[in-house]
Design an enzyme around this catalytic site. Structure first.
Site, mmCIF file in Angstrom:
data_model
loop_
_atom_site.group_PDB
_atom_site.id
_atom_site.type_symbol
_atom_site.label_atom_id
_atom_site.label_comp_id
_atom_site.label_asym_id
_atom_site.label_seq_id
_atom_site.Cartn_x
_atom_site.Cartn_y
_atom_site.Cartn_z
ATOM 1 N N SER A 1 -2.628 -7.768 3.147
ATOM 2 C CA SER A 1 -3.307 -7.779 4.682
ATOM 3 C C SER A 1 -3.486 -9.086 5.048
ATOM 4 O O SER A 1 -3.514 -9.522 6.373
ATOM 5 C CB SER A 1 -4.393 -6.936 4.692
ATOM 6 O OG SER A 1 -4.045 -5.618 4.062
ATOM 7 N N HIS B 1 0.788 -1.212 0.100
ATOM 8 C CA HIS B 1 0.034 -0.055 -0.017
ATOM 9 C C HIS B 1 0.860 1.415 -0.122
ATOM 10 O O HIS B 1 0.739 2.191 -0.709
ATOM 11 C CB HIS B 1 -1.089 0.024 1.104
ATOM 12 C CG HIS B 1 -1.859 -1.020 1.331
ATOM 13 N ND1 HIS B 1 -1.750 -1.865 2.448
ATOM 14 C CD2 HIS B 1 -3.119 -1.241 0.864
ATOM 15 C CE1 HIS B 1 -2.605 -2.817 2.463
ATOM 16 N NE2 HIS B 1 -3.536 -2.526 1.343
HETATM 17 P P1 AMP Z 1 -6.470 -3.773 -0.461
HETATM 18 O O1 AMP Z 1 -6.225 -2.802 0.702
HETATM 19 O O2 AMP Z 1 -6.041 -4.939 -0.419
HETATM 20 O O3 AMP Z 1 -7.844 -3.541 -1.215
HETATM 21 O O4 AMP Z 1 -5.423 -3.098 -1.596
HETATM 22 C C1 AMP Z 1 -5.531 -1.816 -1.727
HETATM 23 C C2 AMP Z 1 -4.373 -1.367 -2.926
HETATM 24 O O5 AMP Z 1 -2.961 -1.821 -2.710
HETATM 25 C C3 AMP Z 1 -4.989 -2.542 -4.319
HETATM 26 O O6 AMP Z 1 -4.588 -1.489 -5.273
HETATM 27 C C4 AMP Z 1 -3.723 -3.349 -4.126
HETATM 28 O O7 AMP Z 1 -3.690 -4.132 -5.250
HETATM 29 C C5 AMP Z 1 -2.469 -2.817 -3.453
HETATM 30 N N1 AMP Z 1 -1.800 -3.848 -2.926
HETATM 31 C C6 AMP Z 1 -1.946 -4.628 -2.107
HETATM 32 N N2 AMP Z 1 -0.862 -5.716 -1.856
HETATM 33 C C7 AMP Z 1 0.138 -5.198 -2.774
HETATM 34 C C8 AMP Z 1 1.462 -5.490 -2.924
HETATM 35 N N3 AMP Z 1 2.054 -6.430 -2.304
HETATM 36 N N4 AMP Z 1 2.011 -4.763 -3.649
HETATM 37 C C9 AMP Z 1 1.627 -3.578 -4.320
HETATM 38 N N5 AMP Z 1 0.475 -3.090 -4.289
HETATM 39 C C10 AMP Z 1 -0.360 -3.929 -3.435
#
Ligand code: AMP
Length: 283
Positions: free
Chosen positions: A186, A37
C-alpha cells in the site's frame, strides 16, 4: 457481502455460522487493497466456507513519528474489490471499537520482535500481535491468512498462536510483485517515479543474493556485501537493515541453511519505508 462495523454485530452473525460447524477464514488487512491482499482473499475463499476480511488501520503498530495519519485509505474501492471476490463479511471497525477509552492490555512475542523491523520500529510488533489476537477472539477463525511480504510478522503470529494455544491454522502466502519485481505494498502509493526506480533496488539486491545461493554461495558476509553494494548505488536509498537470519528464531547466521534462512531488507526511499525478503524453508 455484508459490511460490519461493530464487534457485537459480527459476533451475532458469525455465531450462526459456528453453530453450523462451518469453517471461517480470516484475512486481516489495513486496507488500500492490492493484488497481494487479494491473493490472500482468494486462497481463503478456496479453503473456507465463510471468508471474513478485516480492514483496520491499527494505530498501536505505528510509532509516534510514523505515517499513521497519512497511511493511504480508500474504503469504498476496497469494498468494491472485496465484493467482486464474493467475500462474505467485511469487518471495518472504528478505532474506538477496538481500543475503547482506558484500553490497557497488550501482547508481546518478546524474542522474535527484537531483530529486523522490531529494532527500527520499537513497539510495532506488540501492536500487531495485540490487534491480531483481538481479531482472532472476535472472529474466531478456523484459519487466518498472512503474506510472506511481512515475514517477521508471520513468524511472530505463528509463535503467538503456538504459545497461547490458539486453535487457529496460520497460512503464509507468497509475495506478490509488480511486473518489474517491486513487492506490492500500500505504501508504494507514496513513491514518485524516481523513488519507485530507487525502491526497485531492494528486490534486485535480494534477487542477486538468491541467485548467488543457487550458484552455491553459502557465506552470509559475502551475500550481505553484494546486497548492500547494490543498495548503495542510488543516493535516494537509505538502508535501514539488510540481514540474513534463521527463519525460525530470526537470529543472525553466518552460513545459509537451505531449510531455515530468511534474507530480509528494509530501506527508506525519501520518507517511504519499503521491506522485502526471500526465504529458504517454510514459515
Ligand atoms: P497490510 O494491509 O499491509 O497490513 O497487509 C495485510 C496482509 O497482506 C499482510 O498479511 C501482508 O503480509 C499481506 N501482504 C501485503 N503485501 C503483500 C504482497 N505484496 N504479497 C503478499 N501478501 C502481501
Amino acid at each position: 457481502m455484508k459490511k460490519i462495523e461493530t464487534i457485537k454485530e459480527i459476533r451475532n452473525l458469525l455465531s450462526q455460522y459456528e453453530t453450523n460447524g462451518r469453517s471461517i477464514g480470516l484475512v486481516p488487512t489495513m486496507g488500500y487493497l492490492h493484488e497481494g491482499h487479494l491473493s490472500l482473499v482468494r486462497q481463503c475463499k478456496k479453503e473456507n466456507e465463510i471468508t471474513v476480511v478485516s480492514l483496520f488501520v491499527n494505530p498501536t503498530q505505528f510509532g509516534p513519528t510514523e505515517d499513521l495519519d497519512r497511511y493511504p485509505r480508500d474504503p469504498e474501492k476496497d469494498r468494491l474489490l472485496l465484493e467482486e471476490l464474493e467475500v462474505d463479511l467485511l469487518f471495518a471497525p472504528g478505532v474506538g471499537e477496538i481500543y475503547p477509552e482506558n484500553y490497557d492490555t497488550y501482547v508481546e512475542v518478546e524474542q522474535l520482535s527484537r531483530n529486523l523491523c522490531g529494532r527500527s520500529r520499537p513497539g510495532h510488533f506488540r501492536g500487531v500481535a495485540t490487534v491480531v489476537l483481538k481479531l482472532f477472539n472476535i472472529v474466531k477463525p478456523t484459519c487466518a491468512y498472512f503474506g510472506q511480504k511481512d515475514a517477521q510478522q508471520a513468524v511472530i503470529i505463528k509463535k503467538m498462536v503456538e504459545d497461547l494455544n490458539l486453535d487457529i491454522r496460520i497460512r503464509v502466502m507468497p509475495i506478490v510483485r509488480d511486473h518489474d519485481g517491486l513487492a506490492l505494498s500500500s505504501r508504494n502509493a507514496y513513491l514518485s517515479a524516481e523513488e519507485r526506480e530507487a525502491g526497485l533496488l531492494l528486490s534486485r539486491a535480494l534477487g542477486k543474493a538468491e541467485k548467488m545461493i543457487e550458484a552455491g554461495v553459502t557465506a552470509v558476509p559475502q551475500l550481505k556485501q553484494t546486497m548492500l553494494a547494490e543498495l548503495k548505488e542510488n543516493p535516494l536509498v537509505r538502508i535501514d537493515y539488510m540481514e540474513m537470519v534463521s527463519l525460525d528464531q530470526l537470529e543472525p547466521i553466518d552460513t545459509v541453511d537451505p531449510r531455515n534462512t530468511l534474507a530480509a531488507g528494509a530501506i527508506f526511499v525519501g520518507k517511504t519505508r519499503l521491506i522485502d525478503n526471500f526465504i529458504l524453508g517454510e514459515i
